[in-house]
Scaffold this motif. Structure first.
Motif, PDB file in Angstrom:
ATOM      1  N   LYS A  87      36.157  46.431  39.433  1.00  0.00           N
ATOM      2  CA  LYS A  87      37.364  47.220  39.682  1.00  0.00           C
ATOM      3  C   LYS A  87      38.573  46.428  39.205  1.00  0.00           C
ATOM      4  N   SER A  88      39.553  47.107  38.712  1.00  0.00           N
ATOM      5  CA  SER A  88      40.767  46.480  38.234  1.00  0.00           C
ATOM      6  C   SER A  88      41.423  45.625  39.325  1.00  0.00           C
ATOM      7  N   SER A  89      41.943  44.492  38.921  1.00  0.00           N
ATOM      8  CA  SER A  89      42.680  43.645  39.864  1.00  0.00           C
ATOM      9  C   SER A  89      44.001  44.294  40.257  1.00  0.00           C
ATOM     10  N   PHE A  90      44.420  45.326  39.535  1.00  0.00           N
ATOM     11  CA  PHE A  90      45.647  46.044  39.860  1.00  0.00           C
ATOM     12  C   PHE A  90      45.410  47.151  40.877  1.00  0.00           C
TER      13      PHE A  90
ATOM     14  N   CYS B 178      41.103  54.150  41.758  1.00  0.00           N
ATOM     15  CA  CYS B 178      40.937  53.270  40.618  1.00  0.00           C
ATOM     16  C   CYS B 178      39.645  53.596  39.892  1.00  0.00           C
ATOM     17  N   VAL B 179      39.459  52.954  38.775  1.00  0.00           N
ATOM     18  CA  VAL B 179      38.218  53.067  38.034  1.00  0.00           C
ATOM     19  C   VAL B 179      37.544  51.707  37.993  1.00  0.00           C
ATOM     20  N   GLU B 180      36.253  51.743  37.705  1.00  0.00           N
ATOM     21  CA  GLU B 180      35.483  50.524  37.517  1.00  0.00           C
ATOM     22  C   GLU B 180      34.950  50.535  36.097  1.00  0.00           C
TER      23      GLU B 180
END
Length: 69
Positions: A12-15, A24-26
């Motif tokens: 997963k994005s650190s953002f 979020c997306v992975e």
């Protein structure tokens, strides 16, 4: 080996925020050097696949500010 074979764990994005803003997306690597993308809230909902060139163009666009923020 299929070019759409996922060859790394999804990350997963650190953002990605926490709490209610956790949409979020992975992303994972594929066998051909591209990426597979899935929804972090619906991991069984399917994958989208991007060829290496398409993913590189997307990353360049993000880094260049093409998508705002």
């Amino acid at each position: 080996m299929s070019s759409q074979e996922v060859v790394s764990p999804f990350v997963k994005s650190s953002f990605s925020g926490g709490g209610s803003a956790n949409e979020c997306v992975e992303v994972a690597h594929t066998a051909d050097g591209g990426r597979a993308v899935r929804d972090s809230k619906n991991r069984d909902g399917g994958l989208q696949f991007y060829a290496p060139e398409g993913w590189a163009a997307f990353v360049d666009g993000v880094k260049g500010g093409a998508f705002g923020r």
